[in-house]
Design an enzyme around this catalytic site. Structure first.
Site, mmCIF file in Angstrom:
data_model
loop_
_atom_site.group_PDB
_atom_site.id
_atom_site.type_symbol
_atom_site.label_atom_id
_atom_site.label_comp_id
_atom_site.label_asym_id
_atom_site.label_seq_id
_atom_site.Cartn_x
_atom_site.Cartn_y
_atom_site.Cartn_z
ATOM 1 N N ALA A 64 -3.270 7.619 2.379
ATOM 2 C CA ALA A 64 -2.238 7.099 1.450
ATOM 3 C C ALA A 64 -3.158 6.377 0.600
ATOM 4 O O ALA A 64 -4.403 5.780 0.935
ATOM 5 C CB ALA A 64 -1.386 6.312 2.074
ATOM 6 N N GLY B 210 -2.876 9.997 6.177
ATOM 7 C CA GLY B 210 -2.082 10.962 5.585
ATOM 8 C C GLY B 210 -2.488 12.202 5.417
ATOM 9 O O GLY B 210 -1.828 13.436 5.424
ATOM 10 N N GLU C 192 -2.656 13.884 8.737
ATOM 11 C CA GLU C 192 -1.143 14.238 8.929
ATOM 12 C C GLU C 192 -0.324 15.371 8.317
ATOM 13 O O GLU C 192 0.200 16.024 8.755
ATOM 14 C CB GLU C 192 -0.401 13.062 8.569
ATOM 15 C CG GLU C 192 -0.611 11.721 9.661
ATOM 16 C CD GLU C 192 -0.202 10.420 9.321
ATOM 17 O OE1 GLU C 192 -0.531 9.945 8.430
ATOM 18 O OE2 GLU C 192 0.482 10.081 10.132
ATOM 19 N N GLU D 92 -5.750 4.310 10.232
ATOM 20 C CA GLU D 92 -4.920 3.069 9.698
ATOM 21 C C GLU D 92 -4.942 1.915 10.539
ATOM 22 O O GLU D 92 -4.589 0.559 9.948
ATOM 23 C CB GLU D 92 -3.466 3.774 9.964
ATOM 24 C CG GLU D 92 -2.908 4.724 9.115
ATOM 25 C CD GLU D 92 -3.324 6.061 9.494
ATOM 26 O OE1 GLU D 92 -4.217 6.203 10.337
ATOM 27 O OE2 GLU D 92 -2.686 7.151 8.830
HETATM 28 N N1 CO8 Z 1 -6.573 5.154 -1.398
HETATM 29 C C1 CO8 Z 1 -7.009 4.687 -2.513
HETATM 30 N N2 CO8 Z 1 -8.295 5.017 -3.100
HETATM 31 C C2 CO8 Z 1 -9.127 5.733 -2.296
HETATM 32 C C3 CO8 Z 1 -8.670 6.244 -1.129
HETATM 33 C C4 CO8 Z 1 -7.451 5.849 -0.506
HETATM 34 N N3 CO8 Z 1 -7.141 6.096 0.692
HETATM 35 N N4 CO8 Z 1 -9.913 6.760 -0.472
HETATM 36 C C5 CO8 Z 1 -10.808 6.645 -1.333
HETATM 37 N N5 CO8 Z 1 -10.463 6.104 -2.457
HETATM 38 C C6 CO8 Z 1 -11.155 5.957 -3.800
HETATM 39 C C7 CO8 Z 1 -12.108 4.733 -3.584
HETATM 40 O O1 CO8 Z 1 -11.590 3.304 -3.784
HETATM 41 C C8 CO8 Z 1 -13.263 5.024 -4.479
HETATM 42 O O2 CO8 Z 1 -12.577 4.603 -5.804
HETATM 43 P P1 CO8 Z 1 -13.655 3.932 -7.035
HETATM 44 O O3 CO8 Z 1 -14.788 5.117 -7.328
HETATM 45 O O4 CO8 Z 1 -12.567 3.574 -8.008
HETATM 46 O O5 CO8 Z 1 -14.367 2.773 -6.328
HETATM 47 C C9 CO8 Z 1 -13.170 6.536 -4.705
HETATM 48 O O6 CO8 Z 1 -12.126 6.901 -4.024
HETATM 49 C C10 CO8 Z 1 -14.426 7.116 -4.092
HETATM 50 O O7 CO8 Z 1 -14.431 6.717 -2.634
HETATM 51 P P2 CO8 Z 1 -15.662 5.804 -1.788
HETATM 52 O O8 CO8 Z 1 -16.545 5.264 -2.985
HETATM 53 O O9 CO8 Z 1 -15.165 5.007 -0.829
HETATM 54 O O10 CO8 Z 1 -16.371 7.037 -1.170
HETATM 55 P P3 CO8 Z 1 -17.172 7.052 0.013
HETATM 56 O O11 CO8 Z 1 -17.920 8.309 -0.058
HETATM 57 O O12 CO8 Z 1 -18.226 5.788 0.081
HETATM 58 O O13 CO8 Z 1 -16.287 6.790 1.368
HETATM 59 C C11 CO8 Z 1 -14.070 7.465 2.395
HETATM 60 C C12 CO8 Z 1 -15.145 7.614 1.449
HETATM 61 C C13 CO8 Z 1 -14.979 7.199 3.956
HETATM 62 C C14 CO8 Z 1 -13.145 8.652 2.383
HETATM 63 C C15 CO8 Z 1 -13.624 6.261 1.877
HETATM 64 O O14 CO8 Z 1 -13.102 6.278 0.563
HETATM 65 C C16 CO8 Z 1 -12.457 5.527 2.728
HETATM 66 O O15 CO8 Z 1 -12.661 5.042 3.898
HETATM 67 N N6 CO8 Z 1 -11.198 5.581 2.196
HETATM 68 C C17 CO8 Z 1 -10.121 5.228 2.884
HETATM 69 C C18 CO8 Z 1 -9.575 6.028 3.905
HETATM 70 C C19 CO8 Z 1 -8.493 5.568 4.866
HETATM 71 O O16 CO8 Z 1 -8.693 4.446 5.318
HETATM 72 N N7 CO8 Z 1 -7.374 6.410 4.754
HETATM 73 C C20 CO8 Z 1 -6.183 5.949 5.333
HETATM 74 C C21 CO8 Z 1 -5.257 5.391 4.273
HETATM 75 S S1 CO8 Z 1 -3.898 4.692 5.334
HETATM 76 C C22 CO8 Z 1 -2.827 6.068 5.335
HETATM 77 O O17 CO8 Z 1 -3.064 7.184 5.269
HETATM 78 C C23 CO8 Z 1 -1.529 5.967 5.964
HETATM 79 C C24 CO8 Z 1 -0.641 6.859 6.021
HETATM 80 C C25 CO8 Z 1 0.829 6.463 6.522
HETATM 81 C C26 CO8 Z 1 1.471 5.347 5.389
HETATM 82 C C27 CO8 Z 1 2.663 4.767 5.892
HETATM 83 C C28 CO8 Z 1 3.160 3.862 4.639
HETATM 84 C C29 CO8 Z 1 3.288 2.528 4.897
#
Ligand code: CO8
Length: 263
Positions: free
Chosen positions: A66, A111, A114, A134
């Site tokens: 998400a 997500g 999922e 999460e």
């Molecule tokens: N949301 C928004 N932006 C994101 C996300 C995300 N999930 N993941 C990556 N990005 C963005 C980063 O902020 C970054 O943006 P910017 O260049 O503007 O700074 C760009 O994408 C590239 O990411 P990174 O620089 O972080 O890339 P890395 O190679 O260093 O890391 C990772 C990659 C490991 C994937 C890292 O980006 C990360 O940990 N992302 C988050 C992953 C995460 O926690 N996902 C779970 C989200 S929660 C969810 O899915 C819940 C679903 C159910 C929701 C229920 C609703 C309430």
């Protein structure tokens, strides 16, 4: 209909849905989930489409979960509506009668995992990573992960992933039965398309019956599942494809399935 956050292509009965927000690693925001639900409705109504392949734009991610920027701004009620929207889109995906293959090319987190779990099976690139992180955000999976992951890999392994939030590699995911095949990043999509092509050449009525039979059987006791299979088998026997398939075998030629419901 044109989509801002998705790319949709269709060729020879195989549709490809590409999650397309590569700058945010294809993270799922409200707009994307709305588009996804709409596109899945279009796919469901399009009789030309025999198989759907899912993948992510760019080289790094399938879907990194998400959109956390959007998530952080939600009130509790907005969060609930967002989760409901995601669940609805993913339920529509799982409810498609055609086979769905997830070609996971990089991060499939939250997500993203999922969504892949709602496909019929997953091919993954060697650099793919799966996880439900999460818990590290103070949340739990909200798009069906606490339900579909244990059904796929067993409760103990699912709980370890959900409690730790740790990512697993494509090879580990394959070992757990989450992934059917690990491919190089270069060949992932072509391997998924090749399998999609082999499936698309089969009869539509039988494919639908097979998918329904497996899926329904997973939710009921064995005797009920087997009875469902009997009815689904009988339905196939009544289809033009079954007559063509058996006739083609006896005539030592390749079957040409029409997918029609009646002669
Ligand atoms: N949301 C928004 N932006 C994101 C996300 C995300 N999930 N993941 C990556 N990005 C963005 C980063 O902020 C970054 O943006 P910017 O260049 O503007 O700074 C760009 O994408 C590239 O990411 P990174 O620089 O972080 O890339 P890395 O190679 O260093 O890391 C990772 C990659 C490991 C994937 C890292 O980006 C990360 O940990 N992302 C988050 C992953 C995460 O926690 N996902 C779970 C989200 S929660 C969810 O899915 C819940 C679903 C159910 C929701 C229920 C609703 C309430």
């Amino acid at each position: 209909m044109t989509y801002e956050n998705l790319i949709f292509e269709e060729k020879d009965g195989i549709a490809t849905l590409t999650f397309n927000r590569p700058k945010a690693l294809n993270a799922l925001n409200n707009a994307l989930l709305g588009e996804m639900a709409q596109l899945l409705d279009e796919i469901r109504e399009n009789e030309q489409i025999r198989v759907l392949v899912l993948t992510g734009a760019g080289e790094k991610a399938f879907v990194a979960g998400a959109d956390i920027t959007e998530l952080a701004s939600f009130t509790p009620l907005q969060g609930k509506l967002f989760a409901a929207r995601g669940q609805d889109a993913i339920n529509r995906l799982q409810g498609l009668s055609i086979p769905v293959i997830a070609a996971v090319n990089g991060f499939a987190l939250g997500g993203g995992s999922e969504i892949a779990l709602a496909a019929d099976f997953i091919y993954a690139s060697e650099n793919a990573r799966f996880g439900l992180p999460e818990i590290t955000l103070g949340l739990i999976p909200g798009f069906g992960g606490t339900q579909r992951l244990p059904r796929q890999i067993g409760a103990a392994r699912a709980k370890e992933m959900i409690f730790t939030g740790k990512m697993i590699t494509a090879a580990e995911a394959q070992e757990m039965g989450l992934v059917n095949r690990v491919c190089s990043a270069e060949t992932l999509l072509s391997e998924a398309m090749e399998t999609a092509g082999a499936i698309a050449a089969k009869g539509r009525v039988a494919l639908r019956a097979a998918k329904e039979s497996v899926n329904n059987g997973l939710n009921v006791d064995l005797a009920t599942g087997i009875r469902f299979e009997l009815d689904a088998f009988a339905l196939c026997m009544a289809s033009p494809d079954a007559r063509e398939g058996t006739k083609a075998f006896l005539e030592k030629r390749k079957a040409k399935f029409s997918g029609g419901l009646a002669d």
